[in-house]
Enzyme design. Structure first.
Site, PDB file in Angstrom:
ATOM      1  CG  ASP A   1     -39.254  31.282  -0.856  1.00 18.84           C
ATOM      2  OD1 ASP A   1     -39.149  32.666  -0.898  1.00 18.84           O
ATOM      3  OD2 ASP A   1     -39.333  30.795   0.227  1.00 18.84           O
TER       4      ASP A   1
ATOM      5  CD  GLU B   1     -38.264  35.817  -2.440  1.00 16.54           C
ATOM      6  OE1 GLU B   1     -38.688  35.257  -3.335  1.00 16.54           O
ATOM      7  OE2 GLU B   1     -38.319  35.601  -1.281  1.00 16.54           O
TER       8      GLU B   1
END
Length: 163
Positions: free
Chosen positions: A25, A63
């Site tokens: 993430d 990301e």
């Protein structure tokens, strides 16, 4: 979104590969702004958490960085299942967009450059080493590893902000 078939590595190169899970993430406080990424790499009972950040970046760069840094830790070709809540990352890998951007000189179309070509180039290189299966997970929906990665990324963004 159905994303669970192997991409990048030919079937004849996939026998006897270690099965690895990579959860990732990214987070950004402002976009651009201070950002962080978090990743969990799991092989059997072994697990490693990692994170990092930058003072001025974008969410998409974080990301991508999470995936890259996780893959960089692997010392041999593996069967990697990547879990990400980033449709940018998942779609560009699964649908072949990133490969097309590279083939087109990092252009999305005739007028628009692809963003983050440095990171995409590195990710494509690393993905080519492994048998990569991409699984999109909904963010902030209670997925335990995604929530852990989010906490790692947010903490790394906070550290980057205070540098």
């Amino acid at each position: 979104m159905e994303m669970n078939r192997p991409i990048f590595l030919s079937p004849e190169r996939t026998t006897q590969l270690k099965q690895v899970e990579l959860y990732t993430d990214g987070a950004c406080q402002g976009n651009p702004g201070p950002g962080g990424w978090g990743a969990i790499l799991r092989y059997g009972a072994h697990e490693k958490e990692l994170s990092g950040g930058e003072r001025e970046t974008t969410n998409n760069r974080m990301e991508l960085s999470a995936v890259i840094e996780g893959l960089k830790l692997l010392k041999e070709p593996c069967a990697v299942t990547l879990y990400s809540d980033s449709q940018y990352v998942c779609n560009a890998l699964e649908k072949g967009w990133a490969k097309k951007w590279k083939q087109n000189g990092w252009m999305r179309n005739k007028k628009e450059p692809a963003l983050n070509p440095d990171l995409w180039d590195e990710l494509l290189r690393l993905a080519g080493i492994h048998r990569l299966t991409v699984v999109w997970v909904k963010g902030h929906a209670g997925h335990p590893e995604n929530e852990r990665c989010d906490r790692l990324a947010v903490a790394a963004a906070e550290r980057a902000k205070n540098r």
